[in-house]
Design an enzyme around this catalytic site. Sequence first.
Site, PDB file in Angstrom:
ATOM      1  N   LYS A  87       4.147   7.613  -4.631  1.00 20.00           N
ATOM      2  CA  LYS A  87       3.091   6.618  -4.870  1.00 20.00           C
ATOM      3  C   LYS A  87       2.024   7.256  -5.751  1.00 20.00           C
ATOM      4  O   LYS A  87       1.491   8.325  -5.429  1.00 20.00           O
ATOM      5  CB  LYS A  87       2.517   6.196  -3.523  1.00 20.00           C
ATOM      6  CG  LYS A  87       1.861   4.838  -3.512  1.00 20.00           C
ATOM      7  CD  LYS A  87       1.537   4.455  -2.070  1.00 20.00           C
ATOM      8  CE  LYS A  87       0.904   3.083  -1.997  1.00 20.00           C
ATOM      9  NZ  LYS A  87       0.410   2.802  -0.640  1.00 20.00           N
TER      10      LYS A  87
HETATM   11  O1  G3P Z   1      -0.801  -0.633   0.724  1.00 18.40           O
HETATM   12  C1  G3P Z   1      -2.168  -0.592   0.456  1.00 18.40           C
HETATM   13  C2  G3P Z   1      -2.893  -0.987   1.672  1.00 18.40           C
HETATM   14  O2  G3P Z   1      -2.700  -0.045   2.651  1.00 18.40           O
HETATM   15  C3  G3P Z   1      -4.326  -1.257   1.536  1.00 18.40           C
HETATM   16  O3  G3P Z   1      -4.638  -2.112   2.560  1.00 18.40           O
HETATM   17  O4  G3P Z   1      -6.080  -3.298   4.114  1.00 18.40           O
HETATM   18  O5  G3P Z   1      -6.754  -1.031   3.244  1.00 18.40           O
HETATM   19  O6  G3P Z   1      -6.797  -3.028   1.762  1.00 18.40           O
HETATM   20  P1  G3P Z   1      -6.165  -2.382   2.932  1.00 18.40           P
END
Ligand code: G3P
Length: 218
Positions: A87
């Site tokens: 990633k």
């Molecule tokens: O895959 C990316 C994700 O983990 C981000 O999620 O909820 O932190 O915006 P969030």
Amino acid sequence: MKFFIDTANLEQIKEANDMGVLDGVTTNPTLMAREGIKGEENCRKHYVDICNIVNGDVSAEVIATDYEGMTREGEELAALHQNIVVKVPCTADGIKAIKYFSGKNIRTNCTLVFSPGQALLAAKAGATYVSPFVGRLDDISSDGVELVGKIVDMYTFYGFDTRVLAASIRSAQHIIQCVEAGADVATCPLAAIKGLLKHPLTDSGLATFLADHQQVNS
Ligand code: G3P
């Protein structure tokens, strides 16, 4: 449509995998920190532990932000297990690193994508996946699902192989909206995956079936 779980929590990964519908896992440095995993060696062991649970792609994010550091770290991560996808953040050095990895047949997930232009560069560099962050765009009163649809249309029109991996999913509703927008993958918290199951008519219908069965069998 593939389902990845967006967590580094082994119990949640096992629970989703046991449902039989899990196609992979995405992690990020925040999710790893949330599990209290410290140090390079522990992080790498944790990635292998995840790979040993799920038979599918497992995204492991580079910490380096420069091209040389990203390529070195990405090659080490990719060597941990055949399921690892490296990633890489959507920066100039990240795009250059994705191009390098694509020449080495190392699969990549271009992360922190918030615009069609970023997604275009990721695809041109040969990313395996591109991760538009749906929830974080919604957080700033933008439209995350609309971005997913724009990227899907662009990739379809030009025949790019890069898969659209909807990330930063916050709810079951987000998952369905991303399906309708044509995403190839949604990476979701366990609660959002389980949320897809919820329907009051399923619960009341099952209760009625069981009560009727009980009535004639007691
Ligand atoms: O895959 C990316 C994700 O983990 C981000 O999620 O909820 O932190 O915006 P969030």
